[in-house]
Design a protein around this motif. Structure first.
Motif, PDB file in Angstrom:
ATOM      1  N   TYR A 234       0.840  -1.201   0.000  1.00 46.43           N
ATOM      2  CA  TYR A 234       0.000   0.000   0.000  1.00 46.43           C
ATOM      3  C   TYR A 234       0.875   1.250   0.000  1.00 46.43           C
ATOM      4  CZ  TYR A 234      -3.663  -3.285   1.168  1.00 46.43           C
ATOM      5  OH  TYR A 234      -4.537  -4.337   1.153  1.00 46.43           O
ATOM      6  N   LEU A 235       0.878   1.963  -1.118  1.00 46.61           N
ATOM      7  CA  LEU A 235       1.612   3.224  -1.236  1.00 46.61           C
ATOM      8  C   LEU A 235       0.641   4.379  -1.045  1.00 46.61           C
ATOM      9  CD1 LEU A 235       3.745   2.571  -4.456  1.00 46.61           C
ATOM     10  CD2 LEU A 235       4.363   2.133  -2.074  1.00 46.61           C
ATOM     11  N   PRO A 236       1.164   5.579  -0.799  1.00 45.65           N
ATOM     12  CA  PRO A 236       0.269   6.732  -0.800  1.00 45.65           C
ATOM     13  C   PRO A 236      -0.367   6.870  -2.186  1.00 45.65           C
ATOM     14  CG  PRO A 236       2.427   7.326   0.049  1.00 45.65           C
ATOM     15  CD  PRO A 236       2.540   5.948  -0.510  1.00 45.65           C
ATOM     16  N   PRO A 237      -1.627   7.267  -2.265  1.00 43.41           N
ATOM     17  CA  PRO A 237      -2.293   7.330  -3.561  1.00 43.41           C
ATOM     18  C   PRO A 237      -1.837   8.475  -4.462  1.00 43.41           C
ATOM     19  CG  PRO A 237      -3.756   8.075  -1.836  1.00 43.41           C
ATOM     20  CD  PRO A 237      -2.519   7.564  -1.164  1.00 43.41           C
TER      21      PRO A 237
ATOM     22  N   GLU B 201       2.626  12.708  -1.965  1.00 42.16           N
ATOM     23  CA  GLU B 201       2.665  12.270  -0.570  1.00 42.16           C
ATOM     24  C   GLU B 201       3.903  11.410  -0.361  1.00 42.16           C
ATOM     25  OE1 GLU B 201      -1.130  10.873   1.141  1.00 42.16           O
ATOM     26  OE2 GLU B 201      -1.909  11.213  -0.882  1.00 42.16           O
ATOM     27  N   SER B 202       4.284  11.249   0.879  1.00 46.92           N
ATOM     28  CA  SER B 202       5.484  10.478   1.197  1.00 46.92           C
ATOM     29  C   SER B 202       5.147   9.082   1.682  1.00 46.92           C
ATOM     30  CB  SER B 202       6.281  11.183   2.304  1.00 46.92           C
ATOM     31  OG  SER B 202       6.744  12.425   1.847  1.00 46.92           O
ATOM     32  N   TRP B 203       6.081   8.180   1.462  1.00 47.07           N
ATOM     33  CA  TRP B 203       6.023   6.841   2.037  1.00 47.07           C
ATOM     34  C   TRP B 203       6.723   6.933   3.383  1.00 47.07           C
ATOM     35  CZ3 TRP B 203       8.095   2.749  -1.918  1.00 47.07           C
ATOM     36  CH2 TRP B 203       7.669   3.041  -3.212  1.00 47.07           C
ATOM     37  N   PHE B 204       6.270   6.124   4.318  1.00 45.30           N
ATOM     38  CA  PHE B 204       6.922   6.050   5.620  1.00 45.30           C
ATOM     39  C   PHE B 204       7.147   4.593   5.971  1.00 45.30           C
ATOM     40  CE2 PHE B 204       4.474   9.950   5.658  1.00 45.30           C
ATOM     41  CZ  PHE B 204       5.367  10.871   6.162  1.00 45.30           C
TER      42      PHE B 204
END
Length: 160
Positions: A127-130, A134-137
């Motif tokens: 699940y990545l940011p859509p 936006e950033s991945w964490f």
């Protein structure tokens, strides 16, 4: 300054802070009334304190190691098709010719390509940011196996 969920260990809460001269404008000393449903929520404060107690030096070293691994892996997979920008455990990828240096440049990245990448990763359970803005964490709760799985999925998604 405004603080959100991070001070509550990801439990909903908010706080503000600033110069004494500004903070004294708020009640009970000043004329500005401020209230919130979750202000001073004991659960959120306990969760925030518990999170802080877990963040020892080893946690930060682990996050930096993870960050280097993910950044290097993603960059190698993307090659000239995009750029990986990272600060600590926060990563963003931009499908663009040049690494963006401003928000206006970031908005010019290939959003359709990112949307395709997002869906291909989702099909593999990642699940990545859509949005590419936006950033991945990642966290210390992730494992090196999680990182390897993410990079494998990313390789397949980019190839597709």
């Amino acid at each position: 300054m405004c603080f959100g969920k991070v001070i509550g260990g990801c439990v909903p809460v908010g706080a503000i802070a600033g110069l004494r001269s500004l903070m004294e404008l708020f009640a009970p000393l000043g004329p500005v009334y401020q209230a919130g449903t979750l202000s001073g929520n004991p659960l959120a404060m306990a969760a925030g304190l518990a999170a802080l107690r877990l963040l020892d030096e080893m946690a930060y070293e682990t996050l930096e190691d993870y960050g280097c691994k993910i950044e290097k892996g993603l960059s190698g997979i993307l090659g000239r098709r995009g750029h990986v920008l990272r600060v600590g455990s926060m990563i963003s990828i931009f499908l663009s010719e040049r690494a963006p240096t401003s928000f206006s440049e970031a908005k010019t990245c290939d959003r359709e390509g990112y949307a395709d990448l997002f869906h291909r990763m989702l099909e593999q359970g990642i699940y990545l940011p859509p949005s590419p803005l936006e950033s991945w964490f990642f966290t210390v709760a992730h494992s090196t196996e999680d990182l390897d799985r993410t990079l494998e999925a990313f390789q397949k998604a980019v190839r597709a």
